[in-house]
Design a protein around this motif. Structure first.
Motif, PDB file in Angstrom:
ATOM      1  N   THR A   1       0.114  -2.811   3.783  1.00 26.19           N
ATOM      2  CA  THR A   1      -0.237  -4.116   4.334  1.00 26.19           C
ATOM      3  C   THR A   1       0.056  -5.260   3.367  1.00 26.19           C
ATOM      4  N   SER A   2       0.212  -4.953   2.092  1.00 27.92           N
ATOM      5  CA  SER A   2       0.536  -5.995   1.121  1.00 27.92           C
ATOM      6  C   SER A   2       0.965  -5.337  -0.182  1.00 27.92           C
ATOM      7  N   SER A   3       1.433  -6.133  -1.109  1.00 30.51           N
ATOM      8  CA  SER A   3       1.800  -5.634  -2.433  1.00 30.51           C
ATOM      9  C   SER A   3       1.693  -6.773  -3.434  1.00 30.51           C
ATOM     10  N   HIS A   4       1.555  -6.420  -4.695  1.00 25.70           N
ATOM     11  CA  HIS A   4       1.468  -7.420  -5.756  1.00 25.70           C
ATOM     12  C   HIS A   4       1.817  -6.771  -7.078  1.00 25.70           C
ATOM     13  N   ASN A   5       2.070  -7.576  -8.094  1.00 28.58           N
ATOM     14  CA  ASN A   5       2.345  -7.053  -9.428  1.00 28.58           C
ATOM     15  C   ASN A   5       1.464  -7.711 -10.476  1.00 28.58           C
ATOM     16  N   ASN A   6       0.296  -8.208 -10.040  1.00 26.40           N
ATOM     17  CA  ASN A   6      -0.656  -8.799 -10.966  1.00 26.40           C
ATOM     18  C   ASN A   6      -1.588  -7.717 -11.509  1.00 26.40           C
ATOM     19  N   THR A   7      -1.800  -7.702 -12.808  1.00 30.46           N
ATOM     20  CA  THR A   7      -2.693  -6.719 -13.410  1.00 30.46           C
ATOM     21  C   THR A   7      -3.642  -7.423 -14.359  1.00 30.46           C
ATOM     22  N   HIS A   8      -4.548  -6.631 -14.956  1.00 27.26           N
ATOM     23  CA  HIS A   8      -5.488  -7.176 -15.939  1.00 27.26           C
ATOM     24  C   HIS A   8      -4.776  -7.595 -17.218  1.00 27.26           C
ATOM     25  N   ALA A   9      -3.553  -7.099 -17.440  1.00 28.75           N
ATOM     26  CA  ALA A   9      -2.818  -7.380 -18.676  1.00 28.75           C
ATOM     27  C   ALA A   9      -2.207  -8.777 -18.641  1.00 28.75           C
ATOM     28  N   HIS A  10      -1.669  -9.198 -19.781  1.00 29.28           N
ATOM     29  CA  HIS A  10      -0.989 -10.484 -19.837  1.00 29.28           C
ATOM     30  C   HIS A  10       0.168 -10.506 -18.851  1.00 29.28           C
ATOM     31  N   ARG A  11       0.483 -11.694 -18.380  1.00 23.13           N
ATOM     32  CA  ARG A  11       1.516 -11.815 -17.353  1.00 23.13           C
ATOM     33  C   ARG A  11       2.853 -11.259 -17.821  1.00 23.13           C
ATOM     34  N   TRP A  12       3.197 -11.491 -19.078  1.00 23.44           N
ATOM     35  CA  TRP A  12       4.492 -11.003 -19.559  1.00 23.44           C
ATOM     36  C   TRP A  12       4.525  -9.473 -19.623  1.00 23.44           C
ATOM     37  N   VAL A  13       3.367  -8.858 -19.871  1.00 19.04           N
ATOM     38  CA  VAL A  13       3.294  -7.397 -19.877  1.00 19.04           C
ATOM     39  C   VAL A  13       3.559  -6.856 -18.469  1.00 19.04           C
ATOM     40  N   SER A  14       2.909  -7.454 -17.480  1.00 16.56           N
ATOM     41  CA  SER A  14       3.108  -7.022 -16.088  1.00 16.56           C
ATOM     42  C   SER A  14       4.551  -7.234 -15.640  1.00 16.56           C
ATOM     43  N   LYS A  15       5.124  -8.359 -16.073  1.00 20.19           N
ATOM     44  CA  LYS A  15       6.488  -8.664 -15.664  1.00 20.19           C
ATOM     45  C   LYS A  15       7.481  -7.673 -16.241  1.00 20.19           C
ATOM     46  N   LEU A  16       7.318  -7.305 -17.509  1.00 21.72           N
ATOM     47  CA  LEU A  16       8.232  -6.362 -18.135  1.00 21.72           C
ATOM     48  C   LEU A  16       8.044  -4.946 -17.604  1.00 21.72           C
ATOM     49  N   ALA A  17       6.804  -4.563 -17.306  1.00 18.39           N
ATOM     50  CA  ALA A  17       6.539  -3.209 -16.805  1.00 18.39           C
ATOM     51  C   ALA A  17       7.081  -2.999 -15.396  1.00 18.39           C
ATOM     52  N   ARG A  18       7.174  -4.083 -14.630  1.00 15.48           N
ATOM     53  CA  ARG A  18       7.708  -4.033 -13.256  1.00 15.48           C
ATOM     54  C   ARG A  18       6.978  -2.995 -12.394  1.00 15.48           C
ATOM     55  N   ILE A  19       5.661  -2.946 -12.528  1.00 13.25           N
ATOM     56  CA  ILE A  19       4.854  -2.048 -11.706  1.00 13.25           C
ATOM     57  C   ILE A  19       4.376  -2.807 -10.481  1.00 13.25           C
ATOM     58  N   ASN A  20       4.766  -2.341  -9.340  1.00 13.53           N
ATOM     59  CA  ASN A  20       4.359  -2.960  -8.090  1.00 13.53           C
ATOM     60  C   ASN A  20       3.209  -2.155  -7.495  1.00 13.53           C
ATOM     61  N   VAL A  21       2.174  -2.851  -7.020  1.00 10.75           N
ATOM     62  CA  VAL A  21       0.997  -2.186  -6.451  1.00 10.75           C
ATOM     63  C   VAL A  21       0.995  -2.374  -4.939  1.00 10.75           C
ATOM     64  N   LYS A  22       0.933  -1.281  -4.231  1.00  3.15           N
ATOM     65  CA  LYS A  22       0.967  -1.311  -2.763  1.00  3.15           C
ATOM     66  C   LYS A  22      -0.438  -1.111  -2.207  1.00  3.15           C
ATOM     67  N   ARG A  23      -0.792  -1.977  -1.284  1.00  2.00           N
ATOM     68  CA  ARG A  23      -2.074  -1.828  -0.563  1.00  2.00           C
ATOM     69  C   ARG A  23      -1.798  -1.018   0.677  1.00  2.00           C
ATOM     70  N   MET A  24      -2.433   0.182   0.792  1.00  2.00           N
ATOM     71  CA  MET A  24      -2.264   1.066   1.932  1.00  2.00           C
ATOM     72  C   MET A  24      -3.561   1.110   2.721  1.00  2.00           C
ATOM     73  N   GLU A  25      -3.460   1.023   4.048  1.00  2.00           N
ATOM     74  CA  GLU A  25      -4.657   1.018   4.876  1.00  2.00           C
ATOM     75  C   GLU A  25      -4.437   1.867   6.134  1.00  2.00           C
ATOM     76  N   LYS A  26      -5.538   2.441   6.610  1.00  2.00           N
ATOM     77  CA  LYS A  26      -5.489   3.270   7.828  1.00  2.00           C
ATOM     78  C   LYS A  26      -6.725   3.034   8.659  1.00  2.00           C
ATOM     79  N   PHE A  27      -6.535   2.732   9.929  1.00  2.00           N
ATOM     80  CA  PHE A  27      -7.657   2.606  10.832  1.00  2.00           C
ATOM     81  C   PHE A  27      -8.295   3.979  11.052  1.00  2.00           C
ATOM     82  N   ILE A  28      -9.611   3.996  11.116  1.00  2.00           N
ATOM     83  CA  ILE A  28     -10.344   5.247  11.337  1.00  2.00           C
ATOM     84  C   ILE A  28     -10.354   5.572  12.823  1.00  2.00           C
TER      85      ILE A  28
END
Length: 256
Positions: free
Chosen positions: A229-256
């Protein structure tokens, strides 16, 4: 081969005696993603280009030195590895000092939450080989979403939340399976347990956040009908760390 069939798997509620093993599972389950994240980041065209440019600069500055070229390229790779490690280790540290610091109080004593372990009975010996948790979110509690796979934070609602009536839903986290016990449907059993818990509690849907290097987890979610349903690459780390790591976080959801 006969020994492989001489075991039984069951899922039960967490007990205080499981504290040491579940924390160990959490550490191993999170840090194992560092190398996949590193290799994935280093294979990105931008990072490949930077690595070649830095290596060439080292070669020229070193007076046609292949060693200098290798040294400069290695320094770039080391920086990328540091960024990936920083993100996952930072998330692990945060979890061990917050909700995982007292599982009994944060999960079992709250009727909206649940925490289970997978137990293997091998020749009469019981061993915890997996775990999964669900945190309930009642209506109006959307707030911040903490990524349960690599420490990211995202706010706001989703299309699912807007369609879910009072907005009550569950967030699955801390799923981990010990390496020797993978590919034995244990991940599927724990996912089903989380879905059943959400159904019993009347939650409209189950959500989780998974980082892009976790291809097996993403495949498991898709098998159960989760959709991104969404994705982002923001983490608790400094912005430059997140940018260099290029880790994308996916939000997955399922209706019950």
């Amino acid at each position: 081969m006969a020994q492989k069939n001489n075991f039984q798997l069951s899922i039960r509620e967490y007990r205080p005696s499981d504290e040491h093993v579940v924390k160990s599972l959490l550490r191993d389950g999170i840090l194992e993603h560092v190398y996949p994240a590193f290799f994935k980041a280093m294979s990105h065209p931008d990072h490949v280009g930077v690595a070649l440019s830095i290596s060439m600069a080292g070669y020229v500055l070193g007076g046609s030195s292949y060693f200098q070229a290798l040294l400069f390229g290695s320094a770039w790779a080391g920086l990328i590895y540091y960024c990936c490690h920083e993100i996952y280790e930072g998330y692990m540290t945060r979890r061990l000092s917050t909700d995982m610091a007292d599982v009994q109080a944060n999960y079992l004593e709250n009727p909206d939450n649940g925490f289970w372990v997978a137990e293997a009975d091998v020749n009469g010996q019981s061993k915890v080989v997996g775990m999964v948790a669900v945190t309930g979110r009642r209506g109006g509690e959307e707030g911040e979403r903490f990524d349960d796979c690599n420490g990211g934070v995202m706010g706001g609602g989703s299309e699912f939340a807007q369609e879910a009536g009072d907005g009550s839903y569950g967030v699955m986290s801390h799923m981990a399976v010990a390496f020797p016990w993978r590919r034995k449907t244990l991940g599927s059993q724990m996912t089903r347990k989380a879905l059943d818990f959400c159904k019993e509690r009347g939650y409209a849907y189950l959500a989780l956040d998974v980082s892009s290097p976790q291809t097996a987890a993403i495949s498991l979610c898709q098998k159960f009908g989760f959709v991104q349903t969404s994705s982002h690459n923001n983490t608790h780390a400094h912005r430059w760390v997140s940018k260099l790591a290029r880790i994308n976080v996916k939000r997955m959801e399922k209706f019950i």
